[in-house]
Design a protein around this motif. Structure first.
Motif, short mmCIF file in Angstrom:
data_model
loop_
_atom_site.label_atom_id
_atom_site.label_comp_id
_atom_site.label_asym_id
_atom_site.label_seq_id
_atom_site.Cartn_x
_atom_site.Cartn_y
_atom_site.Cartn_z
N GLY A 55 24.23 -5.23 -23.95
CA GLY A 55 25.39 -5.69 -23.19
C GLY A 55 25.66 -4.91 -21.92
N GLN A 56 24.90 -3.86 -21.67
CA GLN A 56 25.07 -3.06 -20.46
C GLN A 56 24.02 -3.46 -19.43
OE1 GLN A 56 27.43 -0.85 -19.90
NE2 GLN A 56 28.29 -0.61 -21.94
N PRO A 57 24.42 -3.72 -18.17
CA PRO A 57 23.43 -4.08 -17.15
C PRO A 57 22.66 -2.85 -16.67
CG PRO A 57 25.62 -3.94 -16.19
CD PRO A 57 25.80 -3.74 -17.66
N VAL A 58 21.35 -2.99 -16.51
CA VAL A 58 20.50 -1.90 -16.02
C VAL A 58 19.59 -2.46 -14.94
CG1 VAL A 58 18.69 -0.26 -16.61
CG2 VAL A 58 20.54 -0.69 -18.24
N HIS A 59 19.56 -1.80 -13.78
CA HIS A 59 18.66 -2.18 -12.70
C HIS A 59 17.38 -1.35 -12.84
CE1 HIS A 59 22.10 -4.17 -11.02
NE2 HIS A 59 22.72 -3.04 -10.82
N ASN A 60 16.22 -2.00 -12.76
CA ASN A 60 14.96 -1.28 -12.87
C ASN A 60 13.99 -1.73 -11.80
OD1 ASN A 60 11.95 -1.26 -14.28
ND2 ASN A 60 13.14 0.59 -14.58
N ASN A 61 13.47 -0.75 -11.06
CA ASN A 61 12.47 -0.99 -10.04
C ASN A 61 11.14 -0.47 -10.57
OD1 ASN A 61 11.77 -2.00 -7.52
ND2 ASN A 61 12.12 -0.07 -6.46
N TYR A 62 10.19 -1.38 -10.80
CA TYR A 62 8.93 -1.07 -11.50
C TYR A 62 7.77 -1.16 -10.52
CZ TYR A 62 5.07 -2.00 -14.83
OH TYR A 62 3.89 -1.99 -15.54
N PHE A 63 6.97 -0.10 -10.46
CA PHE A 63 5.76 -0.07 -9.65
C PHE A 63 4.57 0.25 -10.55
CE2 PHE A 63 8.93 0.79 -6.41
CZ PHE A 63 8.41 0.24 -5.24
N ASN A 75 0.84 -1.18 0.00
CA ASN A 75 0.00 0.00 0.00
C ASN A 75 0.88 1.24 0.00
OD1 ASN A 75 -1.54 2.31 1.27
ND2 ASN A 75 -3.18 0.81 1.11
N ILE A 76 0.69 2.09 -1.00
CA ILE A 76 1.40 3.36 -1.09
C ILE A 76 0.36 4.43 -1.40
CG2 ILE A 76 3.17 4.71 -2.27
CD1 ILE A 76 4.54 2.08 -3.02
N GLY A 77 0.28 5.43 -0.57
CA GLY A 77 -0.67 6.51 -0.80
C GLY A 77 -2.12 6.09 -0.74
N GLY A 78 -2.41 4.98 -0.06
CA GLY A 78 -3.78 4.50 0.06
C GLY A 78 -4.23 3.59 -1.07
N LEU A 79 -3.33 3.26 -2.01
CA LEU A 79 -3.65 2.37 -3.11
C LEU A 79 -2.73 1.16 -3.11
CD1 LEU A 79 -4.16 4.85 -6.11
CD2 LEU A 79 -5.91 3.84 -4.64
N THR A 80 -3.20 0.06 -3.70
CA THR A 80 -2.37 -1.13 -3.82
C THR A 80 -1.50 -1.03 -5.07
OG1 THR A 80 -4.01 -2.52 -2.72
CG2 THR A 80 -2.38 -3.64 -4.10
N TRP A 81 -0.19 -1.18 -4.89
CA TRP A 81 0.77 -1.17 -5.98
C TRP A 81 1.43 -2.54 -6.07
CZ3 TRP A 81 2.63 3.51 -8.53
CH2 TRP A 81 2.01 4.67 -8.10
N ALA A 82 1.74 -2.96 -7.29
CA ALA A 82 2.58 -4.14 -7.51
C ALA A 82 3.99 -3.66 -7.85
CB ALA A 82 2.03 -4.99 -8.65
N ASN A 83 4.97 -4.38 -7.34
CA ASN A 83 6.37 -4.00 -7.53
C ASN A 83 7.19 -5.21 -7.95
OD1 ASN A 83 9.13 -3.70 -5.35
ND2 ASN A 83 8.94 -2.53 -7.22
N VAL A 84 8.06 -5.02 -8.95
CA VAL A 84 8.99 -6.06 -9.35
C VAL A 84 10.33 -5.41 -9.68
CG1 VAL A 84 8.27 -6.03 -11.78
CG2 VAL A 84 9.37 -8.08 -10.84
N LEU A 85 11.40 -6.07 -9.29
CA LEU A 85 12.75 -5.55 -9.53
C LEU A 85 13.44 -6.45 -10.56
CD1 LEU A 85 14.97 -3.54 -8.73
CD2 LEU A 85 15.61 -5.10 -6.89
N LEU A 86 13.91 -5.85 -11.65
CA LEU A 86 14.52 -6.60 -12.74
C LEU A 86 15.93 -6.12 -13.01
CD1 LEU A 86 11.56 -6.61 -15.31
CD2 LEU A 86 12.17 -8.41 -13.70
N ASP A 87 16.79 -7.06 -13.40
CA ASP A 87 18.12 -6.75 -13.92
C ASP A 87 18.07 -7.04 -15.41
OD1 ASP A 87 19.15 -5.98 -11.50
OD2 ASP A 87 19.97 -7.95 -11.03
N LEU A 88 18.31 -6.00 -16.22
CA LEU A 88 18.08 -6.09 -17.66
C LEU A 88 19.36 -5.88 -18.45
CD1 LEU A 88 14.89 -3.94 -17.47
CD2 LEU A 88 14.95 -6.40 -17.76
N ASP A 89 19.38 -6.50 -19.61
CA ASP A 89 20.52 -6.35 -20.53
C ASP A 89 20.16 -5.33 -21.60
OD1 ASP A 89 21.69 -7.47 -23.38
OD2 ASP A 89 23.15 -7.60 -21.77
N PHE A 90 20.96 -4.28 -21.72
CA PHE A 90 20.74 -3.25 -22.72
C PHE A 90 21.98 -3.16 -23.60
CE2 PHE A 90 20.89 1.06 -24.35
CZ PHE A 90 19.59 1.33 -24.69
#
Length: 213
Positions: free
Chosen positions: A169-177, A152-167
């Motif tokens: 050949g470059q690693p990118v960390h992404n936190n998605y809500f 719960n963030i701000g009174g609403l339900t959020w889904a969150n997933v954390l991914l390590d992605l290849d761009f």
């Protein structure tokens, strides 16, 4: 520099994946909102939040360029998945896009908020996060760093997933809500290199306030 643009480009494209909704037809000010002295306000979905202190607004032309670079990076080779990505990108609207440092700086981080009108009722945050995750796992070089969770963030339900992605050949960390507000999906993406950057963006999102009707 390439890693910096990798983070910018992927942040621009992440929010569109698997949100193949309808085009938004709203007044520009209501949809895009306003940013005044570090405080962002959106009248369409009735929310506001503060961006991290000292962070810089990414202008629209740079957003467009980044989105196109990101589109090329996330192509999976699966015709159906790639067509969905292309269609989603046409309808996703980035309403807030800020970076820690000027574009081109080494070790940058970017924080984005976007809105997509959902094609039908019944979508849940978890469904949207699952779609996002499964699209990126079409690339075997990408991996899930933390599985989907709900909070719960701000009174609403959020889904969150954390991914390590290849761009490229470059690693990118992404936190998605993602959450659902009426007929819309509201997405926050955090692309980062270190834990301090993540902490600042996470605090910004957790400070979101929705105006009660």
């Amino acid at each position: 520099m390439r890693t910096c643009y990798a983070r910018l480009a992927l942040a621009a494209v992440f929010s569109a994946i698997c949100l193949s909704g309808s085009a938004l037809a709203q007044s520009s000010q209501d949809l895009y909102g306003t940013l005044t002295e570090g405080r962002y306000s959106n009248n369409l979905l009735k929310f506001e939040l503060s961006i991290p202190d000292g962070w810089l607004v990414v202008e629209s032309e740079d957003q467009k360029a980044a989105k196109e670079i990101g589109r090329a990076a996330v192509q999976t080779g699966n015709a159906r998945a790639d067509a969905l990505i292309d269609e989603s990108l046409k309808k996703d609207v980035i309403v807030l896009f800020v970076s820690e440092k000027p574009l081109g700086a080494i070790g940058n981080a970017v924080f984005g908020i976007s809105i997509t009108k959902l094609p039908a009722k019944g979508y849940t945050p978890k469904m949207l996060a699952e779609s996002f995750k499964s699209a990126f796992l079409q690339n075997p070089k990408n991996r899930v760093a933390k599985e989907i969770s709900l909070e719960n963030i701000g009174g609403l339900t959020w889904a969150n997933v954390l991914l390590d992605l290849d761009f490229f050949g470059q690693p990118v960390h992404n936190n998605y809500f993602v959450t659902v507000v009426g007929d819309y999906a509201l997405v926050s993406n955090m692309s980062y290199q270190n834990s301090d950057q993540l902490r600042k963006m996470d605090a910004a999102l957790r400070g979101i306030k929705f105006k009660r009707k």
